[in-house]
Each structure stands twice: as structure tokens, then as C-alpha cells.
Design an enzyme around this catalytic site. Structure first.
Site, mmCIF file in Angstrom:
data_model
loop_
_atom_site.group_PDB
_atom_site.id
_atom_site.type_symbol
_atom_site.label_atom_id
_atom_site.label_comp_id
_atom_site.label_asym_id
_atom_site.label_seq_id
_atom_site.Cartn_x
_atom_site.Cartn_y
_atom_site.Cartn_z
ATOM 1 N N GLN A 28 5.461 -4.105 3.109
ATOM 2 C CA GLN A 28 5.292 -4.225 1.663
ATOM 3 C C GLN A 28 3.827 -4.506 1.338
ATOM 4 O O GLN A 28 3.445 -5.642 1.085
ATOM 5 C CB GLN A 28 6.181 -5.358 1.162
ATOM 6 N N PHE A 29 2.994 -3.460 1.358
ATOM 7 C CA PHE A 29 1.561 -3.662 1.139
ATOM 8 C C PHE A 29 1.259 -4.244 -0.232
ATOM 9 O O PHE A 29 0.231 -4.885 -0.431
ATOM 10 C CB PHE A 29 0.779 -2.362 1.359
ATOM 11 N N THR A 30 2.160 -4.095 -1.188
ATOM 12 C CA THR A 30 1.902 -4.596 -2.537
ATOM 13 C C THR A 30 1.839 -6.124 -2.585
ATOM 14 O O THR A 30 1.364 -6.683 -3.576
ATOM 15 C CB THR A 30 2.956 -4.088 -3.541
#
Length: 152
Positions: A78-80
Site C-alpha cells: 500500500q504505497f499510499t
């Protein structure tokens, strides 16, 4: 490295309508790799998560770990989680690790989890449009960050 850890009774991830990872109790872990994160961060985070006492014992107290209850882990990239929202209204992801390195760290994190829990470690598919479904167990959610091999 940032993680959002949710205690769940059910969680699954699908890509293009096909379920590719599913657990029936345990922890859903959303993992964001930031620039400068290392394998030591993966190890420390996986170790802490595997020992985190957030499941209820027979008396209703949160004294048990995912291992104690025979739970599984569903780990999602989940790079966000690395978003910087300090300026303007559009998040910046400049602090997120580059995709190749982030994927390697994600794989290392999953391997670290597999070596620490008795249950299974399921996952999604890095870099794809995943749909995650879950049923929170008591709406128990923790945000954890590890920098330089230390939980902060």
C-alpha cells in the site's frame, strides 16, 4: 516503513474479479515502503506484528497474539501510506520507495511474517489494482511505523 494492522474475522483480496488471497481470521496488514527503508525494518515490523497482543483471551482481555489464536496474515502492498498531504490538496508520493525496491521489501516482509507465525501468510499482487474486502473484528486498527530498525 508504515503499516496499518487490522484485526479481522475475514479478509480477502481480488484482482480482476478473482480472489487471490483470503484469510478467515487474523490480521490484515497494509504495508507502505518509504525511501530508505531496509530489510531490518521488515524484520522488526514482522516481529512486532507477530507478537502484538491484540486478540482477546477467555476473560475478554487483549492478551493474545496472532499465533496464540491460530490466526493468519493477509499482507497488502500500500504505497499510499507514504503520502505527504502537508501541501495543497493532492497527496504527494515522492517519499514512497521506487517500485522495484518496494516490491523487494514487500516480499521480504512477507517472508519475515511466514517465519514468525504458525498460520498462513496470504497476499495480493504487487502493483495491481486490488480490491480488498474485510470484516473488522471489534474495529481494532493500529498504525505502526518502523524507521532504522526501530518501531516509533
Amino acid at each position: 516503513m508504515k503499516a496499518v494492522i487490522q484485526r479481522v474475522t475475514f479478509a480477502e483480496v481480488a484482482v480482476d474479479g478473482e480472489v487471490i488471497g483470503r484469510i478467515n481470521g487474523g490480521l490484515l496488514v497494509l504495508l507502505g515502503a518509504a525511501e530508505g527503508d531496509t530489510e531490518a525494518d521488515c524484520e522488526k515490523l514482522a516481529d512486532k506484528i507477530s507478537k502484538l497482543r491484540i486478540f482477546s483471551d477467555a476473560e475478554g482481555k487483549t492478551n493474545l497474539s496472532v499465533n496464540d489464536v491460530g490466526g493468519d496474515i493477509l499482507a497488502e502492498s500500500q504505497f499510499t501510506l507514504c503520502a505527504d498531504c502537508s501541501h495543497g490538496n493532492r497527496p504527494s508520493f515522492i517519499g514512497a520507495e521506487a517500485p522495484e525496491r518496494a516490491e523487494a521489501l514487500y516480499e521480504d516482509f512477507k517472508a519475515c511474517c511466514k517465519s514468525r507465525i504458525k498460520g498462513s501468510v496470504e497476499s495480493g499482487s504487487f502493483g495491481t489494482d486490488m480490491k480488498v474486502s474485510l470484516l473488522n473484528d471489534g474495529q481494532f486498527t493500529i498504525i505502526m511505523e518502523c524507521i532504522g530498525g526501530k518501531i516509533i
